[in-house]
Design a protein around this motif. Structure first.
Motif, PDB file in Angstrom:
ATOM      1  N   VAL A   1       0.979  -1.396  -0.069  1.00 12.89           N
ATOM      2  CA  VAL A   1      -0.041  -0.007   0.179  1.00 12.89           C
ATOM      3  C   VAL A   1       1.064   1.137  -0.030  1.00 12.89           C
ATOM      4  CG1 VAL A   1      -1.475   1.381   1.333  1.00 12.89           C
ATOM      5  CG2 VAL A   1      -1.985  -1.111   0.919  1.00 12.89           C
ATOM      6  N   ALA A   2       1.842   1.353   0.603  1.00 14.00           N
ATOM      7  CA  ALA A   2       2.877   2.297   0.679  1.00 14.00           C
ATOM      8  C   ALA A   2       3.525   2.822  -0.684  1.00 14.00           C
ATOM      9  CB  ALA A   2       4.002   2.038   1.950  1.00 14.00           C
ATOM     10  N   ARG A   3       3.929   1.665  -1.229  1.00 15.24           N
ATOM     11  CA  ARG A   3       4.366   1.615  -2.680  1.00 15.24           C
ATOM     12  C   ARG A   3       3.683   2.209  -3.543  1.00 15.24           C
ATOM     13  NH1 ARG A   3       3.524   0.483  -8.042  1.00 15.24           N
ATOM     14  NH2 ARG A   3       5.475   0.420  -9.287  1.00 15.24           N
ATOM     15  N   ASP A   4       2.018   1.811  -3.484  1.00 16.26           N
ATOM     16  CA  ASP A   4       1.232   2.516  -4.404  1.00 16.26           C
ATOM     17  C   ASP A   4       0.905   3.874  -4.099  1.00 16.26           C
ATOM     18  OD1 ASP A   4       1.449  -0.067  -5.766  1.00 16.26           O
ATOM     19  OD2 ASP A   4      -0.918  -0.420  -5.250  1.00 16.26           O
ATOM     20  N   LEU A   5       0.920   4.015  -2.604  1.00 15.71           N
ATOM     21  CA  LEU A   5       0.454   5.447  -2.395  1.00 15.71           C
ATOM     22  C   LEU A   5       1.640   6.490  -2.774  1.00 15.71           C
ATOM     23  CD1 LEU A   5      -1.345   4.992   0.913  1.00 15.71           C
ATOM     24  CD2 LEU A   5      -2.362   5.952  -0.901  1.00 15.71           C
ATOM     25  N   ARG A   6       2.805   6.163  -2.505  1.00 10.09           N
ATOM     26  CA  ARG A   6       3.909   6.926  -2.823  1.00 10.09           C
ATOM     27  C   ARG A   6       3.691   7.222  -4.407  1.00 10.09           C
ATOM     28  NH1 ARG A   6       8.128   7.460   0.189  1.00 10.09           N
ATOM     29  NH2 ARG A   6       7.752   5.598   1.164  1.00 10.09           N
ATOM     30  N   SER A   7       3.541   6.239  -5.338  1.00 11.99           N
ATOM     31  CA  SER A   7       3.467   6.646  -6.502  1.00 11.99           C
ATOM     32  C   SER A   7       2.180   7.423  -6.863  1.00 11.99           C
ATOM     33  CB  SER A   7       3.119   5.347  -7.279  1.00 11.99           C
ATOM     34  OG  SER A   7       2.742   5.441  -8.699  1.00 11.99           O
ATOM     35  N   LEU A   8       1.201   7.390  -6.409  1.00 13.81           N
ATOM     36  CA  LEU A   8      -0.145   8.141  -6.590  1.00 13.81           C
ATOM     37  C   LEU A   8      -0.287   9.378  -6.027  1.00 13.81           C
ATOM     38  CD1 LEU A   8      -3.246   5.535  -6.377  1.00 13.81           C
ATOM     39  CD2 LEU A   8      -1.706   6.138  -8.411  1.00 13.81           C
ATOM     40  N   LEU A   9       0.325   9.718  -4.782  1.00 16.83           N
ATOM     41  CA  LEU A   9       0.307  10.778  -4.348  1.00 16.83           C
ATOM     42  C   LEU A   9       1.486  11.722  -5.026  1.00 16.83           C
ATOM     43  CD1 LEU A   9       0.459   9.510  -0.309  1.00 16.83           C
ATOM     44  CD2 LEU A   9      -1.413  11.101  -1.489  1.00 16.83           C
ATOM     45  N   ASN A  10       2.527  11.280  -5.439  1.00 17.87           N
ATOM     46  CA  ASN A  10       3.409  12.200  -6.239  1.00 17.87           C
ATOM     47  C   ASN A  10       2.826  12.438  -7.528  1.00 17.87           C
ATOM     48  OD1 ASN A  10       5.875  12.758  -4.890  1.00 17.87           O
ATOM     49  ND2 ASN A  10       6.145  10.530  -4.726  1.00 17.87           N
ATOM     50  N   ALA A  11       2.148  11.609  -7.860  1.00 16.62           N
ATOM     51  CA  ALA A  11       1.332  11.866  -9.335  1.00 16.62           C
ATOM     52  C   ALA A  11       0.389  12.653  -9.247  1.00 16.62           C
ATOM     53  CB  ALA A  11       0.907  10.602 -10.093  1.00 16.62           C
ATOM     54  N   ALA A  12      -0.442  12.710  -8.093  1.00 13.17           N
ATOM     55  CA  ALA A  12      -1.502  13.638  -8.064  1.00 13.17           C
ATOM     56  C   ALA A  12      -0.965  14.878  -7.811  1.00 13.17           C
ATOM     57  CB  ALA A  12      -2.446  13.262  -6.649  1.00 13.17           C
ATOM     58  N   ALA A  13      -0.004  15.101  -6.839  1.00 15.98           N
ATOM     59  CA  ALA A  13       0.955  16.398  -6.558  1.00 15.98           C
ATOM     60  C   ALA A  13       1.455  16.884  -7.835  1.00 15.98           C
ATOM     61  CB  ALA A  13       1.999  16.289  -5.617  1.00 15.98           C
ATOM     62  N   ARG A  14       1.983  16.274  -8.759  1.00 14.95           N
ATOM     63  CA  ARG A  14       2.317  16.894  -9.925  1.00 14.95           C
ATOM     64  C   ARG A  14       1.414  17.436 -10.984  1.00 14.95           C
ATOM     65  NH1 ARG A  14       5.450  12.008 -12.153  1.00 14.95           N
ATOM     66  NH2 ARG A  14       5.713  13.233 -14.025  1.00 14.95           N
ATOM     67  N   ALA A  15       0.319  16.618 -11.032  1.00 11.45           N
ATOM     68  CA  ALA A  15      -0.654  16.921 -11.935  1.00 11.45           C
ATOM     69  C   ALA A  15      -1.549  18.041 -11.246  1.00 11.45           C
ATOM     70  CB  ALA A  15      -1.443  15.749 -12.377  1.00 11.45           C
ATOM     71  N   GLY A  16      -1.712  18.177  -9.929  1.00 14.46           N
ATOM     72  CA  GLY A  16      -2.456  19.127  -9.325  1.00 14.46           C
ATOM     73  C   GLY A  16      -3.777  18.847  -9.185  1.00 14.46           C
TER      74      GLY A  16
ATOM     75  N   LYS B   1       2.829   8.975   6.497  1.00 21.49           N
ATOM     76  CA  LYS B   1       4.065   9.058   6.539  1.00 21.49           C
ATOM     77  C   LYS B   1       4.843   9.160   5.057  1.00 21.49           C
ATOM     78  CE  LYS B   1       7.477   5.147   7.620  1.00 21.49           C
ATOM     79  NZ  LYS B   1       7.758   3.700   8.118  1.00 21.49           N
ATOM     80  N   VAL B   2       4.203   8.571   4.141  1.00 19.89           N
ATOM     81  CA  VAL B   2       4.748   8.835   2.721  1.00 19.89           C
ATOM     82  C   VAL B   2       4.874  10.429   2.376  1.00 19.89           C
ATOM     83  CG1 VAL B   2       4.307   8.415   0.197  1.00 19.89           C
ATOM     84  CG2 VAL B   2       4.068   6.877   1.821  1.00 19.89           C
ATOM     85  N   MET B   3       3.633  10.896   2.681  1.00 22.06           N
ATOM     86  CA  MET B   3       3.869  12.478   2.420  1.00 22.06           C
ATOM     87  C   MET B   3       4.751  13.238   3.214  1.00 22.06           C
ATOM     88  SD  MET B   3      -0.120  13.841   1.789  1.00 22.06           S
ATOM     89  CE  MET B   3      -0.614  13.373   3.373  1.00 22.06           C
ATOM     90  N   ALA B   4       4.980  13.001   4.412  1.00 19.75           N
ATOM     91  CA  ALA B   4       6.418  13.482   5.197  1.00 19.75           C
ATOM     92  C   ALA B   4       7.514  13.063   4.593  1.00 19.75           C
ATOM     93  CB  ALA B   4       6.255  12.804   6.556  1.00 19.75           C
ATOM     94  N   GLU B   5       7.844  11.847   3.918  1.00 13.12           N
ATOM     95  CA  GLU B   5       8.888  11.457   3.439  1.00 13.12           C
ATOM     96  C   GLU B   5       9.154  12.272   2.001  1.00 13.12           C
ATOM     97  OE1 GLU B   5       9.053   6.847   5.398  1.00 13.12           O
ATOM     98  OE2 GLU B   5       8.614   7.129   3.233  1.00 13.12           O
ATOM     99  N   GLU B   6       7.847  12.433   1.461  1.00 12.57           N
ATOM    100  CA  GLU B   6       8.189  13.038  -0.120  1.00 12.57           C
ATOM    101  C   GLU B   6       8.065  14.539   0.127  1.00 12.57           C
ATOM    102  OE1 GLU B   6       8.716  11.222  -2.842  1.00 12.57           O
ATOM    103  OE2 GLU B   6       9.097   9.303  -1.723  1.00 12.57           O
ATOM    104  N   GLY B   7       7.905  14.999   1.174  1.00 15.81           N
ATOM    105  CA  GLY B   7       7.870  16.447   1.299  1.00 15.81           C
ATOM    106  C   GLY B   7       6.461  17.056   0.571  1.00 15.81           C
TER     107      GLY B   7
END
Length: 450
Positions: A59-74, A100-106
């Motif tokens: 779940v953390a792996r997938d969330l890391r991918s999706l949270l970054n993608a959502a942030a990049r695309a706004g 946790k993922v968001m904290a690690e990814e800023g």
């Protein structure tokens, strides 16, 4: 908006995908990213115990991918049925991983948590608003109180409310698979027919493509219908694969009920725009007279212990059903003799894998099997009793001869010890709907769980 573009990377959070498919989806243009987080497909254990089927690492792996993608695309990220069954604990579990993922990814994204768990006492006061679905009858307070967890299956409305509240990440409890994808386009004025139909098709990601393992799909909904294509360049959507998904998990291939109405695809058309893209038009949605929320609940039925042995002896396999009947007879007899238990103090099931265990009497092939795996499943009010019964069965599962045999056979246990304690066993006991306002049974909180 004159169109809404949805990226659905997979059928369930934690299933994983090739990161290149996410990049391709972003290149196509995205307005919202949606993914389902659970299901009842895997049985009542996950709801009854409020635990997830997936691992935290996946779940953390997938969330890391999706949270970054959502942030990049706004764009918003919407996840439904968090933690497999959508319990409050499941929502908090996914929210904690996301924090946790968001904290690690800023990342600094506004998170909304939508809770769908229902208190038995509150539902007891609404029994006059609760109606059974076949084959169950009227609901009782005793049944509600017996459940370890109860969830209400939300439609799109609570997700829409969270988006209106400024959520960039929506972590929803139990939700219909379709509501997860339908919420954003309905919020932005897309027609209900194409929206609900598209949401049904994308619910399982790449399952509507020629390569279900290849990743998810990209869907564009507009005023006249929707267009769908796979994220993987090696896969394709065809009229056949897209239309076929309406048969998946539906009672009627032309209709599907949602909390506030029914999707109707009788007049839908499926046209290939090219070798990998399909256009769908003609879908309709009929609003219901009464909005309803489906209730799901599970309770403990006892505690289980299993044993598994394998048979290759041709004399036993010549009449394996007769051997199984003999096994049942001797097991009951020995349990009474050794444990002093009456037949109603425990229950057991003997499943013959390799001989009608899946199809039962519908099995078309005749003749004896070459090998059979025998699963003994014991259920009792406590774990110790279940294991004791399984231990009494141990010598029978190893050496019980068929009635016609004059020697002692040796069968093959799968492991040592032969008995495996499975813990509490659960069953679904609710198949009911409650008349409800679209949002009244659900609670929205903002912020992360740390």
């Amino acid at each position: 908006m004159d169109r809404v573009r949805i990226m659905t990377p997979t059928g369930m959070l934690g299933a994983g995908w090739d990161e290149s498919t996410i990049e391709r989806g972003l290149a196509l243009g995205v307005d919202v990213i949606t993914v389902d987080g659970g299901s009842t497909d895997s049985g009542p254990y996950y709801l009854g115990s409020a635990t997830a089927k997936t691992t935290a690492q996946a779940v953390a792996r997938d969330l890391r991918s999706l949270l970054n993608a959502a942030a990049r695309a706004g764009v918003p990220l919407i996840i439904g049925s968090c933690g497999t069954s959508g319990t409050d604990a499941g929502v908090d579990w996914v929210a904690g991983i996301a924090a946790k993922v968001m904290a690690e990814e800023g990342l600094d994204l506004r998170v909304a948590r939508i809770y769908s768990e229902q208190a038995p006492a509150a539902l007891t006061g609404q029994l006059d608003r609760i109606h059974p679905l076949p084959p169950l009858g009227d609901l009782t307070a005793e049944t509600l109180e017996s459940c370890t967890h109860i969830v209400g299956m939300m439609g799109h409305a609570p997700i829409v409310e969270a988006l209106r509240g400024g959520a960039q990440v929506v972590l929803a409890g139990r939700a219909t698979d379709t509501a997860v994808a339908a919420a954003f386009p309905l919020l932005h004025g897309m027609p209900a027919g194409p929206t609900w139909h598209a949401s049904k098709i994308v619910e399982c990601g790449g399952q509507c493509t020629t390569d279900p393992r290849g990743g998810g799909v990209h869907t564009t909904i507009d005023a006249g219908g929707f267009t769908i294509e796979p994220l993987s360049p090696g896969s394709a959507c065809t009229p056949y694969t897209v239309a076929a998904h309406m048969l998946y998990e539906t009672v009627n291939p032309f209709e599907m009920r949602e909390p506030d109405g029914t999707l109707d695809v009788r007049d839908a058309t499926y046209v290939a725009l090219d070798e990998r893209t399909v256009r769908v038009e003609g879908s309709r949605f009929h609003l219901a007279d009464q909005h309803t929320i489906k209730l799901e609940g599970a309770r403990i039925t006892g505690y289980q212990t299993t044993s598994f042995t394998a048979i290759r002896d041709p004399l036993i396999l010549a009449d394996v059903e007769g051997w199984a009947d003999l096994f049942r007879h001797h097991l009951r007899l020995r349990v009474t003799q050794t444990l002093g238990l009456a037949d109603d103090a425990y229950a057991f099931d003997v499943r013959l894998y390799g001989h009608n265990a899946v199809l039962g009497e519908l099995e078309p092939d005749a003749g004896p099997p070459r090998e059979v795996g025998v699963m003994l499943l014991v259920n009792a009010p406590d774990q110790a009793t279940a294991t004791a019964v399984a231990k009494v069965a141990n010598p029978l599962m190893l050496h019980l001869p068929a009635a016609s045999m004059h020697y002692l056979p040796s069968l093959a246990f799968a492991g040592s010890p032969a008995e495996t304690e499975r813990g509490a066993a659960y069953e679904f006991v609710l198949n009911h709907v409650v008349d409800s306002d679209p949002t009244e049974l659900f609670r929205i909180e903002y912020g992360v769980v740390r």
